[in-house]
Design a protein around this motif. Structure first.
Motif, PDB file in Angstrom:
ATOM      1  N   ARG A  40       0.834  -1.217   0.000  1.00 25.26           N
ATOM      2  CA  ARG A  40       0.000   0.000   0.000  1.00 25.26           C
ATOM      3  C   ARG A  40       0.865   1.263   0.000  1.00 25.26           C
ATOM      4  NH1 ARG A  40      -3.751  -1.175   4.895  1.00 25.26           N
ATOM      5  NH2 ARG A  40      -4.002   1.076   4.811  1.00 25.26           N
ATOM      6  N   ALA A  41       2.028   1.218   0.671  1.00 25.64           N
ATOM      7  CA  ALA A  41       2.918   2.378   0.686  1.00 25.64           C
ATOM      8  C   ALA A  41       3.443   2.665  -0.719  1.00 25.64           C
ATOM      9  CB  ALA A  41       4.076   2.157   1.648  1.00 25.64           C
ATOM     10  N   HIS A  42       3.821   1.627  -1.433  1.00 23.75           N
ATOM     11  CA  HIS A  42       4.334   1.821  -2.796  1.00 23.75           C
ATOM     12  C   HIS A  42       3.251   2.328  -3.731  1.00 23.75           C
ATOM     13  CE1 HIS A  42       8.384   0.400  -2.170  1.00 23.75           C
ATOM     14  NE2 HIS A  42       7.938  -0.666  -1.543  1.00 23.75           N
ATOM     15  N   ALA A  43       1.992   2.015  -3.445  1.00 18.43           N
ATOM     16  CA  ALA A  43       0.882   2.453  -4.294  1.00 18.43           C
ATOM     17  C   ALA A  43       0.282   3.785  -3.839  1.00 18.43           C
ATOM     18  CB  ALA A  43      -0.213   1.378  -4.309  1.00 18.43           C
ATOM     19  N   ALA A  44       0.666   4.284  -2.687  1.00 18.23           N
ATOM     20  CA  ALA A  44       0.068   5.505  -2.142  1.00 18.23           C
ATOM     21  C   ALA A  44       0.343   6.704  -3.038  1.00 18.23           C
ATOM     22  CB  ALA A  44       0.609   5.763  -0.734  1.00 18.23           C
ATOM     23  N   ARG A  45      -0.682   7.568  -3.137  1.00 23.03           N
ATOM     24  CA  ARG A  45      -0.529   8.778  -3.933  1.00 23.03           C
ATOM     25  C   ARG A  45      -0.423  10.028  -3.079  1.00 23.03           C
ATOM     26  NH1 ARG A  45      -5.475   8.064  -7.532  1.00 23.03           N
ATOM     27  NH2 ARG A  45      -5.478   5.854  -7.192  1.00 23.03           N
TER      28      ARG A  45
END
Length: 154
Positions: A40-45
């Motif tokens: 989720r951190a890598h996908a966070a905007r």
């Protein structure tokens, strides 16, 4: 973190993953939680999405700046010039030099005895420059120590 609606950068995402890494290593997260949060951190905007991932984790302690070292105090406490401004231990440096000197002179002597010839004294080129630098450093440390001791008492 800044306002939750602002867009996060790759550096921000990496910092959150680093926090998650530490939390996994400390046992605060199990592997499944870690993998979910890291994904989720890598996908966070946005910053808000990143903040959610670490909201229940303790904040890492801010690194404290080490106090500036006063080398003249170190000399006064630890015996004069042997612990100097370069942070090195001159006694250890001289021990290393002496050990090397004994080894290379020993090799030179054995090779001379084995061949029966008087050979060029090549160990001078190994231990000579090193010894000159150590001697200059030792003399400089001792002179600097006198100046610093004067400042310490003034």
């Amino acid at each position: 973190m800044p306002e939750p609606h602002l867009r996060a950068s790759d550096t921000d995402r990496a910092a959150v993953v680093t926090t998650l890494d530490r939390s996994l290593a400390d046992g605060r997260l199990d592997l499944a939680e870690y993998e979910d949060r890291a994904t989720r951190a890598h996908a966070a905007r946005t910053y808000g999405e990143l903040t959610e991932l670490t909201a229940d984790l303790p904040r890492p302690a801010r690194p404290t700046r080490p106090a500036p070292q006063r080398h003249h105090v170190a000399r006064a406490l630890y015996g004069g010039a042997w612990h100097g401004a370069w942070g090195g231990d001159l006694r250890a440096a001289w021990t290393g030099w002496l050990t090397t000197a004994v080894i290379v002179v020993g090799v030179w002597l054995v090779s001379m005895l084995a061949t029966g010839d008087l050979q060029y004294p090549w160990p001078v080129w190994v231990i000579g420059p090193w010894g000159v630098v150590l001697l200059a450093r030792t003399l400089g440390e001792r002179r600097g120590g006198d100046v610093d001791r004067h400042r310490l008492t003034a």
